[in-house]
Write a protein that holds these residues in place. Sequence first.
Motif, PDB file in Angstrom:
ATOM      1  N   TYR A  96      13.952  -5.574   5.760  1.00  0.00           N
ATOM      2  CA  TYR A  96      13.498  -6.771   6.463  1.00  0.00           C
ATOM      3  C   TYR A  96      13.983  -6.835   7.901  1.00  0.00           C
ATOM      4  N   HIS A  97      13.098  -7.306   8.769  1.00  0.00           N
ATOM      5  CA  HIS A  97      13.398  -7.567  10.174  1.00  0.00           C
ATOM      6  C   HIS A  97      12.876  -8.944  10.525  1.00  0.00           C
ATOM      7  N   ASN A  98      13.097  -9.393  11.755  1.00  0.00           N
ATOM      8  CA  ASN A  98      12.257 -10.452  12.312  1.00  0.00           C
ATOM      9  C   ASN A  98      11.840 -10.029  13.700  1.00  0.00           C
ATOM     10  N   SER A  99      10.901 -10.612  14.356  1.00  0.00           N
ATOM     11  CA  SER A  99       9.965 -11.601  13.839  1.00  0.00           C
ATOM     12  C   SER A  99       8.559 -11.138  14.175  1.00  0.00           C
ATOM     13  N   GLY A 100       7.626 -11.982  14.001  1.00  0.00           N
ATOM     14  CA  GLY A 100       6.274 -11.634  14.446  1.00  0.00           C
ATOM     15  C   GLY A 100       5.238 -11.683  13.346  1.00  0.00           C
ATOM     16  N   GLY A 101       5.655 -11.756  12.095  1.00  0.00           N
ATOM     17  CA  GLY A 101       4.662 -11.854  11.035  1.00  0.00           C
ATOM     18  C   GLY A 101       3.905 -10.559  10.840  1.00  0.00           C
ATOM     19  N   MET A 102       4.629  -9.506  10.428  1.00  0.00           N
ATOM     20  CA  MET A 102       3.958  -8.219  10.226  1.00  0.00           C
ATOM     21  C   MET A 102       4.424  -7.578   8.940  1.00  0.00           C
ATOM     22  N   ILE A 103       3.548  -6.776   8.387  1.00  0.00           N
ATOM     23  CA  ILE A 103       3.884  -5.908   7.258  1.00  0.00           C
ATOM     24  C   ILE A 103       3.689  -4.501   7.800  1.00  0.00           C
ATOM     25  N   LEU A 104       4.790  -3.802   8.055  1.00  0.00           N
ATOM     26  CA  LEU A 104       4.725  -2.538   8.787  1.00  0.00           C
ATOM     27  C   LEU A 104       4.850  -1.339   7.877  1.00  0.00           C
ATOM     28  N   ARG A 105       4.066  -0.307   8.219  1.00  0.00           N
ATOM     29  CA  ARG A 105       4.321   1.011   7.629  1.00  0.00           C
ATOM     30  C   ARG A 105       4.413   2.027   8.753  1.00  0.00           C
ATOM     31  N   GLY A 106       4.928   3.213   8.439  1.00  0.00           N
ATOM     32  CA  GLY A 106       4.997   4.269   9.431  1.00  0.00           C
ATOM     33  C   GLY A 106       3.647   4.924   9.620  1.00  0.00           C
ATOM     34  N   PRO A 107       3.449   5.927  10.460  1.00  0.00           N
ATOM     35  CA  PRO A 107       4.500   6.585  11.208  1.00  0.00           C
ATOM     36  C   PRO A 107       5.000   5.794  12.402  1.00  0.00           C
ATOM     37  N   GLY A 108       6.264   6.067  12.749  1.00  0.00           N
ATOM     38  CA  GLY A 108       6.859   5.385  13.892  1.00  0.00           C
ATOM     39  C   GLY A 108       6.459   6.027  15.204  1.00  0.00           C
ATOM     40  N   ALA A 109       6.033   7.291  15.153  1.00  0.00           N
ATOM     41  CA  ALA A 109       5.664   7.981  16.387  1.00  0.00           C
ATOM     42  C   ALA A 109       4.372   8.742  16.156  1.00  0.00           C
ATOM     43  N   LYS A 110       3.575   8.861  17.232  1.00  0.00           N
ATOM     44  CA  LYS A 110       2.267   9.472  17.104  1.00  0.00           C
ATOM     45  C   LYS A 110       2.375  10.902  16.600  1.00  0.00           C
ATOM     46  N   ASP A 111       3.449  11.604  17.018  1.00  0.00           N
ATOM     47  CA  ASP A 111       3.543  13.003  16.623  1.00  0.00           C
ATOM     48  C   ASP A 111       3.860  13.170  15.143  1.00  0.00           C
ATOM     49  N   ASP A 112       4.027  12.056  14.431  1.00  0.00           N
ATOM     50  CA  ASP A 112       4.322  12.127  13.002  1.00  0.00           C
ATOM     51  C   ASP A 112       3.121  11.720  12.169  1.00  0.00           C
ATOM     52  N   GLU A 113       1.937  11.625  12.811  1.00  0.00           N
ATOM     53  CA  GLU A 113       0.775  11.091  12.108  1.00  0.00           C
ATOM     54  C   GLU A 113       0.394  11.915  10.894  1.00  0.00           C
ATOM     55  N   ARG A 114       0.555  13.233  11.019  1.00  0.00           N
ATOM     56  CA  ARG A 114       0.112  14.097   9.933  1.00  0.00           C
ATOM     57  C   ARG A 114       0.926  13.933   8.660  1.00  0.00           C
ATOM     58  N   THR A 115       2.123  13.369   8.782  1.00  0.00           N
ATOM     59  CA  THR A 115       2.956  13.196   7.589  1.00  0.00           C
ATOM     60  C   THR A 115       2.298  12.241   6.592  1.00  0.00           C
ATOM     61  N   TYR A 116       1.587  11.253   7.088  1.00  0.00           N
ATOM     62  CA  TYR A 116       1.002  10.226   6.218  1.00  0.00           C
ATOM     63  C   TYR A 116      -0.414  10.637   5.870  1.00  0.00           C
ATOM     64  N   ASN A 117      -0.607  11.192   4.650  1.00  0.00           N
ATOM     65  CA  ASN A 117      -1.952  11.675   4.357  1.00  0.00           C
ATOM     66  C   ASN A 117      -2.798  10.598   3.709  1.00  0.00           C
ATOM     67  N   ARG A 118      -4.066  10.901   3.532  1.00  0.00           N
ATOM     68  CA  ARG A 118      -5.045   9.874   3.183  1.00  0.00           C
ATOM     69  C   ARG A 118      -4.769   9.193   1.843  1.00  0.00           C
ATOM     70  N   THR A 119      -4.344   9.975   0.853  1.00  0.00           N
ATOM     71  CA  THR A 119      -4.116   9.388  -0.471  1.00  0.00           C
ATOM     72  C   THR A 119      -3.013   8.342  -0.395  1.00  0.00           C
ATOM     73  N   ASP A 120      -1.955   8.692   0.289  1.00  0.00           N
ATOM     74  CA  ASP A 120      -0.850   7.738   0.391  1.00  0.00           C
ATOM     75  C   ASP A 120      -1.227   6.561   1.262  1.00  0.00           C
ATOM     76  N   VAL A 121      -2.013   6.791   2.296  1.00  0.00           N
ATOM     77  CA  VAL A 121      -2.428   5.679   3.152  1.00  0.00           C
ATOM     78  C   VAL A 121      -3.220   4.677   2.333  1.00  0.00           C
ATOM     79  N   ARG A 122      -4.020   5.166   1.380  1.00  0.00           N
ATOM     80  CA  ARG A 122      -4.782   4.242   0.522  1.00  0.00           C
ATOM     81  C   ARG A 122      -3.848   3.374  -0.309  1.00  0.00           C
ATOM     82  N   THR A 123      -2.777   3.971  -0.822  1.00  0.00           N
ATOM     83  CA  THR A 123      -1.786   3.184  -1.578  1.00  0.00           C
ATOM     84  C   THR A 123      -1.161   2.142  -0.669  1.00  0.00           C
ATOM     85  N   TYR A 124      -0.772   2.571   0.525  1.00  0.00           N
ATOM     86  CA  TYR A 124      -0.200   1.641   1.499  1.00  0.00           C
ATOM     87  C   TYR A 124      -1.174   0.505   1.803  1.00  0.00           C
TER      88      TYR A 124
END
Lengths: 592, 575
Positions: free
Chosen positions: A310-338
Amino acid sequence: MTSRHQLFIYLISFVVATGAVIPARAQVEREFTTSALKAMGAPNNPKVEVAWNRYYDTKELAEIMGRIVKAYPNLASVTSIGKSFEGRDMLLMTISNRKSGDPDKKPAMYIDGNIHSNEIQGSEVALYTAWYVCEMYDQVEWIRALLDEKTLYILPTINPDARENFIHAPNTPSSPRSGLDPRDDDGDGLVDEDGFDDLDGDGNIVQMRIADPNGRWVADPDDPRMMTPAKTDQPGQYTFLGYEGFDNDGDGRVNEDRPGYYDPNRDWGWNWQPRTTQGGADRYPFSFPENRAAAEFVLAHPNIAGAQTYHNSGGMILRGPGAKDDERTYNRTDVRTYDFLGKLGEEMLPGYRYFVVYKDLYTVYGGELDWFYGARGIIAYSNELWTSFDYFRKSRSAEDEGFRRGMESVYRFDKLLLFEEGIVPWKKVQHPQYGEIEIGGVKKAWTRTAPSFLLEDLCHRNMAFTLFHLYHTPKVEVDSILVKPLGGSLTEVTAIVANRRVIPTHTSQDIQNKITRPDWIHINGGRVVSGMILEDRLLGIGSEQKRRPEQLEVETIPGMGSVAVRWVIDGKGPFTVTVDSEKGGVHERRSR
Amino acid sequence: MTRLIRSTLLTLLVLVPICALAQSKGRIYDSFDEMTKALHELQSRYGDIVHLESLGKTSGGRDIWVVGLRKGDPAEPRAMLIVGGVEPTQIAGSNLALQAIEYFASQYGKIDGITQLLEKMTIYVIPRASPDATEAFFEKPQKERSVNQRPTDDDRDGLTDEDDVEDLNGDGVITFMRVEDPQGEWMVHPDDPRILRKANLAKNERGAYALYTEGVDNDKDEQWNEDPRGGVNFNKNFTFNYDYFTKESGVYQVSEPEARAVADFVFAHPAISVIVSFSPNDNLMKPWKSDPRAGSSEDGRGVVNSVTKEDEQYYQFIGKNFQEMTGFKDAPPPEKGHGAFSEWAYYHAGRWSFSTFPWWAPEITSQRDTSGRRGTSGGSGPRPGREDDQEDESAMMVRTLRWYDAAGLSEVFVPWRAYAHADFAGKTVEIGGLKPFALSNPPPDSLAGRAQAFNEFFADLAGKLPSVALRNLETKTLRSGVYRITVDVVNEGYFPTNSALGHRLRWVRDIAVTLDLAKGQSLASGVARQVLDPIAGNGSAVTISWVVVAPPGSALSIRAESPASGTSTQRVNLR
């Protein structure tokens, strides 16, 4: 004894008696609160009385945890997983029904809050969660089933030292954010030498302004407590001088070297970068004992299949990636779960938006959220608690239209709902360098944290999001066993093993990097001749596992999906098939 | 008869772990206990120069020793760090680091240059960065092992340390097994039939062998020795270009007590501006070049993974200087780091970081490959499982083996001999190969000349540290009670007071200039305390001025200091 003496003795006795009784009454233990009509959503007769419309320091949090454990020994325990920089215990609760199984062997979720020291309400939400599920275990079937099957690991505060600093020392709503290990932020050889200064000693660090006809700020015509930028052709009234403080070290700068300064949420071992690339990063991942203790705990508990930080504030539900160069880590199947859980969260939390950190927020290297998914393959979210939408719930344009409108809703809320409690009105003080100035502004206890009457709402709704996340951690079952004689003593046994929840037993990051062990499907009741994992059950196409076929290794059981396995066995049965999944639990079924 | 004695002695010399009897010039290869004893002896002999400290213990209970060489308190400003054993199998690097300690300790008071150096700066030496791993040199059977003792599931099959090597032929060393196999990838090296390299199929070469390290398939998964005992490699555990989920790199960056101890030591000593180490990540024989495509080095954003344009020139110069001073040439190609220490030291800890191999076999011109090619036929060395470019490694093996032959030490290669291996029923299996540690570590008495060359280079490098001085102080009375003070902050060392990357990382502090005002004095212009941008070396200066309002006859002082550049103070009398 004369009658006067007797009277005197009676009088004294009476005084003493009442004197003894009245204080004793005040010392009687708190009684449970009961009321005539139970409201939905809370225990009516709690064993552990807690007010959820206020904020607690680390001692008070520990006290509440202790009371929960004492009241519910079969459901809750608390342990110290390590010490903070200043030597405080990192207290973690394990919530699960011990009578239905070992908590460390059940699918689990990890929750923490307050990694940024001023972002305190995550601790209240996490503790509310522990309290609620224990209190409601006997009353709500869904909660009972959840605690029987699953485990919650709750670390209410992962930054206890600086939580104390935020609460007990003068701060703005946004400080200190860091932990308290001293750092030389301005490179001048002194550490933490120029922090805020509470010029009026009220515990709040507010804004400073100086009357200045050549300044570019004016008092807002609708609410003169608020400062707004002068229009382009409008003469100004004030110069804004920043937050309360003076130049403690004579270098011409004010408040440039405050307590700590590093960001504990840039200290995690996934896509970590040093401070040239990522502001607030320190020496190396897990430089700080609090983060290291939490990470070691997670590494030691491979049954953790979900996480919330948990953090504050802003009203968000966040998932990664935190950086653009990490985009490939999050593949489509898992993104659907997210996406599934994220959208559910948006429903429960009006005003909150489901966001991707690097795309919708900003770039973060070495964040806790990224470590959970990238390094451990765990579906993790970070909720930014509290949204200014909740001031008036009209529309979200207040946030979108920039600083002035945002502050406008704050001042309006303060006037109409807080009766001007939340703002320090402008007042004159003497400043050692600037002379006569005025200070005033927002108090630290709100605008990033909820006001009291909205805090319980925030706690319950965010808890609900995490409970559904926990609900959807994998639950594996041996669905069915098909037995087909092959002639002689040989039997073909096919088992279908299903996962009844949305999160797979292994995310694709986990599969790709073999982060946790495969799921095991074990059979006994005969001598196993060969075993295979079926790619196509109906056509019987599969791949043989040559080594130890009596324990087939499956790389994942998909969310709301199944795997099928088949053995050729010398024996007529009956057979017992057991599935053993680190994140999905254990289940067995016997054939007929 | 004498030949028999000679060959027996040489056999003894080489068949037992290569730790020769002490020679007059070199040292033996010290076990951890021997090294500890030697360090304590140096401390008691040169107590005013040698300051010995432990950075903590490894999981195996061995101290990570650091020696501070300085006349006086080693914690004073200005320091350089030398690290040996960064690649734990290169015990020669540990040996050379110990010889450096001996050199500086013993030559203080004898060589003027050394005496002056050690009175104005500290040379720290960590002689063995990963002592648990390096101790493999002394274990029986002897096995070339880079990793410490942490149990790790290297093949990620859910079992830990379940398939280690075995000394099948009982010769006391772990070498290799080659299995005759027309489907195998390995062929006999055309330049040396003892050595194998991978066949280049496109060049119509054909493999004849499968190659493994010596052992059995303990867990019956048709891989041999893929999950040995241990562990994490010190030189793969740092944060720069760290490899996740990779054998030997650890569960996360800086996870190991050795790595943490050394990293914390560096962070806790901002006085250290230069770090030089022995490792395969050489940048002295092949100095770093700035990658023009890495825009991040210019605009301050993004990931920095190439030396900055400003710093590049210094790396180029020092590398050239090293080569001229030592006369070394024909080094093997540098290994690109993955979580390597020496790259971390620059890119993440902001120090000038130099590193090279402790030893390599020189070219032997009389036996140069007549084809003129040197390992360019696209083949790979006989080291199964290595993912780095293997093309030049087989050339290095050929060269190194020829060096050993010329030195009369051919016993360093165990000849291929048949072995009946139960895992390969029906196939011809032979055990043999280059002995462990032999590729990187010669007999220690061969290092004596190299040690002297490195020691002179270290002394030269230490003399190049930045050094701050306040010069050209001018006090002008603007009128009675009002004074303008001007002073130059000069860097008289060679290195800038901070590298360009070090300045951005802020672990090495820039120079802070403080005007200490007394009561009754105030500043009309200028600031009492300021931090300067890096100052280049060799006399470059920054001029600072203040206007002070103060009673005539009073005095104040100016101080310029940083841990890396030292301290300089000036007293100012105001007339």
